[in-house]
Design a protein around this motif. Structure first.
Motif, PDB file in Angstrom:
ATOM      1  N   ARG A  26      -9.303  24.083 -13.985  1.00 19.81           N
ATOM      2  CA  ARG A  26      -9.006  25.027 -12.903  1.00 19.81           C
ATOM      3  C   ARG A  26      -8.905  24.361 -11.530  1.00 19.81           C
ATOM      4  N   GLN A  27      -9.326  23.111 -11.452  1.00 21.43           N
ATOM      5  CA  GLN A  27      -9.176  22.319 -10.235  1.00 21.43           C
ATOM      6  C   GLN A  27      -8.875  20.881 -10.649  1.00 21.43           C
ATOM      7  N   PRO A  28      -8.251  20.085  -9.771  1.00 18.20           N
ATOM      8  CA  PRO A  28      -8.026  18.678 -10.097  1.00 18.20           C
ATOM      9  C   PRO A  28      -9.337  17.903 -10.119  1.00 18.20           C
ATOM     10  N   ASN A  29      -9.333  16.799 -10.855  1.00 23.78           N
ATOM     11  CA  ASN A  29     -10.434  15.842 -10.910  1.00 23.78           C
ATOM     12  C   ASN A  29     -11.692  16.349 -11.605  1.00 23.78           C
ATOM     13  N   LEU A  30     -11.630  17.488 -12.278  1.00 19.27           N
ATOM     14  CA  LEU A  30     -12.753  17.914 -13.100  1.00 19.27           C
ATOM     15  C   LEU A  30     -12.775  17.142 -14.415  1.00 19.27           C
ATOM     16  N   VAL A  31     -11.591  16.766 -14.883  1.00 18.63           N
ATOM     17  CA  VAL A  31     -11.456  15.964 -16.104  1.00 18.63           C
ATOM     18  C   VAL A  31     -10.442  14.858 -15.815  1.00 18.63           C
ATOM     19  N   ALA A  32     -10.742  13.656 -16.276  1.00 16.25           N
ATOM     20  CA  ALA A  32      -9.871  12.505 -15.990  1.00 16.25           C
ATOM     21  C   ALA A  32      -8.664  12.486 -16.922  1.00 16.25           C
ATOM     22  N   VAL A  33      -7.822  13.505 -16.805  1.00 11.47           N
ATOM     23  CA  VAL A  33      -6.621  13.605 -17.645  1.00 11.47           C
ATOM     24  C   VAL A  33      -5.561  12.631 -17.126  1.00 11.47           C
ATOM     25  N   PRO A  34      -5.051  11.733 -17.965  1.00 12.43           N
ATOM     26  CA  PRO A  34      -3.989  10.827 -17.530  1.00 12.43           C
ATOM     27  C   PRO A  34      -2.625  11.516 -17.595  1.00 12.43           C
ATOM     28  N   SER A  35      -1.825  11.325 -16.569  1.00 12.56           N
ATOM     29  CA  SER A  35      -0.480  11.909 -16.527  1.00 12.56           C
ATOM     30  C   SER A  35       0.476  10.914 -15.899  1.00 12.56           C
ATOM     31  N   VAL A  36       1.748  11.188 -16.046  1.00 11.11           N
ATOM     32  CA  VAL A  36       2.792  10.342 -15.466  1.00 11.11           C
ATOM     33  C   VAL A  36       3.780  11.236 -14.721  1.00 11.11           C
ATOM     34  N   ILE A  37       4.208  10.808 -13.549  1.00  7.98           N
ATOM     35  CA  ILE A  37       5.282  11.497 -12.837  1.00  7.98           C
ATOM     36  C   ILE A  37       6.552  10.674 -13.008  1.00  7.98           C
ATOM     37  N   GLU A  38       7.552  11.282 -13.642  1.00  3.12           N
ATOM     38  CA  GLU A  38       8.858  10.655 -13.798  1.00  3.12           C
ATOM     39  C   GLU A  38       9.767  11.149 -12.682  1.00  3.12           C
ATOM     40  N   PHE A  39      10.225  10.230 -11.836  1.00  6.09           N
ATOM     41  CA  PHE A  39      11.030  10.603 -10.680  1.00  6.09           C
ATOM     42  C   PHE A  39      12.519  10.600 -11.020  1.00  6.09           C
ATOM     43  N   LEU A  40      13.219  11.518 -10.402  1.00  7.56           N
ATOM     44  CA  LEU A  40      14.659  11.627 -10.581  1.00  7.56           C
ATOM     45  C   LEU A  40      15.379  10.765  -9.558  1.00  7.56           C
ATOM     46  N   ALA A 110      -6.195  10.722  -8.603  1.00  3.96           N
ATOM     47  CA  ALA A 110      -6.400   9.282  -8.487  1.00  3.96           C
ATOM     48  C   ALA A 110      -5.121   8.559  -8.904  1.00  3.96           C
ATOM     49  N   LEU A 111      -4.771   7.520  -8.169  1.00  3.44           N
ATOM     50  CA  LEU A 111      -3.617   6.698  -8.524  1.00  3.44           C
ATOM     51  C   LEU A 111      -4.055   5.634  -9.526  1.00  3.44           C
ATOM     52  N   ASP A 112      -3.401   5.604 -10.666  1.00  3.72           N
ATOM     53  CA  ASP A 112      -3.640   4.550 -11.655  1.00  3.72           C
ATOM     54  C   ASP A 112      -2.761   3.349 -11.295  1.00  3.72           C
ATOM     55  N   TYR A 113      -1.439   3.522 -11.418  1.00  2.00           N
ATOM     56  CA  TYR A 113      -0.529   2.461 -10.982  1.00  2.00           C
ATOM     57  C   TYR A 113       0.897   3.006 -10.930  1.00  2.00           C
ATOM     58  N   PHE A 114       1.749   2.300 -10.209  1.00  2.44           N
ATOM     59  CA  PHE A 114       3.180   2.602 -10.176  1.00  2.44           C
ATOM     60  C   PHE A 114       3.910   1.519 -10.947  1.00  2.44           C
ATOM     61  N   ASP A 115       4.821   1.938 -11.820  1.00  2.13           N
ATOM     62  CA  ASP A 115       5.615   1.004 -12.622  1.00  2.13           C
ATOM     63  C   ASP A 115       7.018   0.913 -12.021  1.00  2.13           C
ATOM     64  N   PRO A 116       7.325  -0.174 -11.331  1.00  2.22           N
ATOM     65  CA  PRO A 116       8.644  -0.276 -10.681  1.00  2.22           C
ATOM     66  C   PRO A 116       9.801  -0.375 -11.670  1.00  2.22           C
ATOM     67  N   LYS A 117       9.529  -0.810 -12.896  1.00  2.00           N
ATOM     68  CA  LYS A 117      10.602  -0.942 -13.879  1.00  2.00           C
ATOM     69  C   LYS A 117      11.092   0.422 -14.363  1.00  2.00           C
ATOM     70  N   THR A 118      10.164   1.361 -14.485  1.00  2.00           N
ATOM     71  CA  THR A 118      10.530   2.693 -14.978  1.00  2.00           C
ATOM     72  C   THR A 118      10.607   3.735 -13.858  1.00  2.00           C
ATOM     73  N   GLY A 119      10.090   3.396 -12.682  1.00  2.00           N
ATOM     74  CA  GLY A 119      10.046   4.373 -11.596  1.00  2.00           C
ATOM     75  C   GLY A 119       9.040   5.469 -11.847  1.00  2.00           C
ATOM     76  N   GLN A 120       8.005   5.164 -12.646  1.00  2.00           N
ATOM     77  CA  GLN A 120       7.009   6.165 -12.996  1.00  2.00           C
ATOM     78  C   GLN A 120       5.699   5.916 -12.259  1.00  2.00           C
ATOM     79  N   LEU A 121       5.073   7.023 -11.853  1.00  2.00           N
ATOM     80  CA  LEU A 121       3.795   6.974 -11.163  1.00  2.00           C
ATOM     81  C   LEU A 121       2.722   7.477 -12.123  1.00  2.00           C
ATOM     82  N   HIS A 122       1.757   6.631 -12.423  1.00  2.00           N
ATOM     83  CA  HIS A 122       0.690   6.988 -13.357  1.00  2.00           C
ATOM     84  C   HIS A 122      -0.520   7.474 -12.563  1.00  2.00           C
TER      85      HIS A 122
END
Length: 241
Positions: A26-40, A110-122
């Protein structure tokens, strides 16, 4: 004053193991769920992310894309937040409810890392559904964004969690999914933490032996309440497509 609207570009989409609204923290950071943002394109240009890894956390602006879009005729001035038991009403602007006129969400992750090869933000700790449209990303600035003396109204502390029991039968099935690479040991820990938040509607958080199903990645996890402070996972199965 005229009725003014604004249009924002969608710059990317969230790819998350959370495939349905039920079970999302119900709020961010209650669980350390990993996600990826794929940019257009053109927002996936690596130059747009120069310097981002100097920050530990980010603000994500996103859209509640599975909600009914409110308008002047259907505007609800009050909502019933789960934190207050789902019965007491407060003003929508005194809440972080998803049912609001702008249909925009705001989460610090939390920022995990940015992958410049894929343009994805983890990222880690998001409260966003798989496929959520992203409107903007901004760095979190500790000295201005964190207010130590802030009053948090009806939610002064993190919500209490429940104890989660996983039977030997369910552990065996989890191990099968790990062997099949459908899940990892980290996924099992996240599933346990998600259920510990008790995702059930507030009015359902009673001892009534009703079973609930939460989807995580491609598996359905069935659980029920076994006493006042305990939730038990009783089955896990592959989602049928």
């Amino acid at each position: 004053m005229p009725n003014i609207t604004a249009t924002f570009p969608i710059i990317g989409y969230v790819r998350s193991p959370l495939r349905q609204k039920f079970g999302i923290p119900r709020q961010p950071n209650l669980v350390a769920v990993p996600s990826v943002i794929e940019f257009l394109p053109p927002f996936n240009n690596p130059q747009a992310f120069d310097g981002i890894e100097d920050f530990s956390h980010l603000w994500i602006l996103w859209q509640f894309h599975q909600n009914r879009i409110a308008d002047n005729e259907h505007f609800s001035a009050q909502i019933r937040p789960p934190r207050l038991g789902g019965n007491e009403k407060i003003g929508v602007f005194a809440s972080r409810s998803m049912y609001r006129p702008s249909n925009i969400g705001l989460s610090v992750v939390a920022l995990d890392y940015f992958d410049p090869k894929t343009g994805q933000l983890h990222i880690i700790g998001g409260d966003m559904l798989d496929g959520t449209p992203v409107l903007d990303v901004k760095p979190y600035i500790a000295y201005s964004d964190s207010i130590a003396t802030a009053n948090s109204g009806f939610a002064p502390q993190k919500p209490a969690t429940k104890t989660v029991i996983i039977s030997e039968f369910v552990y065996t099935k989890f191990e099968q999914f790990i062997h099949q690479n459908s899940l990892s040991k980290k996924d099992i820990a996240i599933i346990e933490q998600l259920i510990a938040q008790d995702p059930r509607p507030a009015y359902r958080q009673v001892l009534d032996n009703r079973q609930f199903v939460m989807q995580y990645k491609d598996v359905d996890i069935t659980f029920l309440q076994t006493d006042n402070q305990t939730l038990s996972i009783i089955n896990v199965v592959k989602v049928e497509n």
